[in-house]
Design an enzyme around this catalytic site. Structure first.
Site, mmCIF file in Angstrom:
data_model
loop_
_atom_site.group_PDB
_atom_site.id
_atom_site.type_symbol
_atom_site.label_atom_id
_atom_site.label_comp_id
_atom_site.label_asym_id
_atom_site.label_seq_id
_atom_site.Cartn_x
_atom_site.Cartn_y
_atom_site.Cartn_z
ATOM 1 C CE LYS A 119 2.914 57.158 12.484
ATOM 2 N NZ LYS A 119 2.935 58.251 11.506
ATOM 3 C CD GLU A 153 -5.274 65.452 23.295
ATOM 4 O OE1 GLU A 153 -6.397 65.517 22.732
ATOM 5 O OE2 GLU A 153 -4.305 66.165 22.998
ATOM 6 C CB CYS A 204 -8.198 67.653 19.940
ATOM 7 S SG CYS A 204 -6.830 68.210 20.938
ATOM 8 C CD GLU A 240 -12.120 66.005 16.427
ATOM 9 O OE1 GLU A 240 -11.715 64.869 16.153
ATOM 10 O OE2 GLU A 240 -11.580 66.738 17.287
#
Ligand code: ADP
Length: 513
Positions: A205, A281, A315, A415
């Site tokens: 997906k 991840e 990331c 983040e």
């Protein structure tokens, strides 16, 4: 329905691919099909906010069909039992075919994600091609071991010579893969290529913000006729509607997810039903640590590209700068100067000199702007940037550097996933103390260390709690190098030999000779 219009002169297949009256379809069992519900969702150009395509919105019914197709393909062995060198040849051919479509894929990526078409052309697409090529070689290298045992028989140690033991590495089965929007084609490749090398079948997906390159990749693969039907299935759709059923599906053996830590936790919970294997991840808050003996000009360039590459939507972005007090002013001013000169504009207009595109969506824009406000409210000082513009529908945020930040501030802890650097002064020479400041985060994805002293650099590399440490560089990737996180940055590794553990089971076989 009216034909969709795009604002750019692309002069490639991209126009044919997206300028169409029809919603892009799901790919199940070798066929392009509408979602069972008939629902669709729109895909926008992040530089203008205009619709560029619509895609089928898959849900659990579609996921179920895709899983059935993938299960059937897996059990028939059309791919899973194919000779390793045949699989390898096919993966290599796919890498060539993807490379032949490089320009088109880079344009599609820039259009859909907002990133610079030049960057997509020199980073996203070649890295994707390289991973397919690397994984072509991997298909013939999935070896077990022979293991000398000290065998226990009836509770007594028997002489090992009576038994012969070895391990087999077998494909794990049907894998569900859920990917984010920051490197859409590359993330699809990081997931699909190793799963195929292992002999697994796939239900993938893409992110709802950026489904186009994965769909075009699938079209290219399908047109090649190289993969048996049912081996690769693509379900576009929203996270809760199409992603969650993948995570919870009882007949998926393993789910591999890349995205936010928050959703990673949901995936882990949803996968508990059949205890499917999970690799994640997730997010990061990577430090860039500059020592006074570093090549300061190189450090300035490296820190700037460490945070501003892909608009900070990476990331492993080096989002927290720690610079020694002796060089702090020079480094922060240098990075601020670079930030000031980065030309922000539509990624597709790179020829006109724009170097940084818009953020991917309005949601992301609001989130990043919110973090900048929270930093200011917490007393941080904005050295450069801090400005943003969505007045014409695009989601533009200027590269931003903050000083006077500390570890207690929300925007230093969380983040941001945007072009925003926070900076802190190192006032200590003790490497343990410096490392503990850098490690003061719930994340552990990456770090960079800037020093000419090999002893300092290697000591720091061992003290940092992160899956990747770069010395005198940042954001350097290679298909052969494992990439993944410590702590809440995830588990499992992408790329390299280690990645294959995500897609293989180990079976120990013992023979009584
Ligand atoms: P971001 O916050 O950066 O957009 P997300 O973690 O929300 O990243 O999204 C990454 C991927 O996870 C996307 O493909 C998204 O559709 C999917 N996703 C979002 N929510 C869920 C969920 N509850 N279950 C499964 N997948 C999800």
């Amino acid at each position: 329905m009216e034909a969709l219009k795009i604002d750019y002169d692309l002069n490639t297949n991209v126009e044919k691919f997206i300028v169409t009256n029809q919603a892009k379809q799901l790919f199940i069992n070798g066929n392009w099909v509408d979602s069972k519900s008939g629902k669709t969702f729109d895909v926008e150009d992040p530089a203008t906010g205009k619709k560029i395509a619509s895609c089928a919105a898959g849900d659990e019914k579609d996921v179920d069909l895709a899983v059935k197709a993938a299960r059937n393909a897996f059990e028939t062995g059309s791919w899973s039992k194919m000779a390793p060198n045949e699989k390898g040849k096919i993966l290599w051919k796919l890498s060539d075919i993807i490379e032949e479509h490089a320009q088109e894929l880079a344009q599609l990526e820039a259009l859909d994600n907002g990133k610079s078409v030049v960057v997509a052309g020199v980073a996203d697409v070649p890295l994707a091609v390289d991973l397919f090529r690397y994984m072509a070689g991997m298909a013939t290298k999935l070896e077990g071991q022979t293991i000398p045992g000290s065998f226990l028989v009836n509770n007594t140690l028997s002489p090992g010579a009576q038994f012969h033991s070895y391990t087999l590495r077998e494909p794990i089965g049907v894998v569900g893969q859920i990917i984010p929007w920051n490197f859409p084609l590359l993330m699809a490749s990081w997931k699909i290529a190793p799963a195929l090398a292992a002999g697994c079948t796939v239900v993938l997906k893409p992110a709802e913000q950026t489904p186009l390159s994965a769909l075009r990749l699938t079209e290219i693969i399908n047109d090649s006729g190289l993969l048996p039907e049912g081996v690769l299935n693509i379900i576009t759709g929203l996270g809760e509607e199409a992603g969650a059923p993948i995570a919870s599906h009882p007949d998926i053996d393993k789910v591999a997810f890349t995205g936010s830590t928050e959703v990673g936790k949901l995936i882990t919970k949803a996968s508990a039903g059949n205890l499917k294997k999970v690799t994640l991840e997730l997010g990061g808050k990577s430090p860039a640590i500059v020592f006074p003996d570093a090549d300061i000009d190189a450090a300035i360039q490296g820190v700037a590209s460490g945070i501003f590459f892909n608009h900070g939507q990476t990331c492993c972005a080096g989002s927290r700068l720690f610079a020694h007090e002796k060089v702090y002013e020079k480094v922060t001013e240098g990075v601020a100067e670079i930030a000031k000169n980065i030309k922000v504009g539509p990624g597709m207009h790179d020829k006109d000199g724009s170097q940084m595109g818009p953020l991917v969506s309005n949601e992301q824009y609001e989130k990043v702007v919110g973090y900048m406000e929270s930093g200011k409210n917490d007393g941080a000082e904005c050295l450069v940037g801090g400005t943003h513009d969505n007045s014409k529908g695009g989601h533009f945020v200027h590269p931003t550097v903050f000083s006077k930040t500390n570890a207690d501030m929300k925007f230093v802890k969380e983040e941001i996933f945007g072009p925003v650097l926070t900076t802190q002064k190192i006032t200590d020479d003790d490497l343990n103390n410096i490392a503990s400041e850098a490690n003061n985060t719930e994340f552990g994805l990456a770090a960079s260390v800037w020093s000419k002293d090999i002893s300092t650099a290697h000591k720091m590399a061992s003290k940092i709690k992160a899956g990747t440490v770069w010395i005198n560089c940042h954001n350097v990737f290679d298909s052969a190098l494992p990439f993944g996180g410590y702590k809440q940055s995830g588990n499992g590794r992408e790329m390299g030999f280690e990645c294959m553990d995500n897609y293989l089971e180990t079976k120990a076989v013992t023979v009584n000779l």
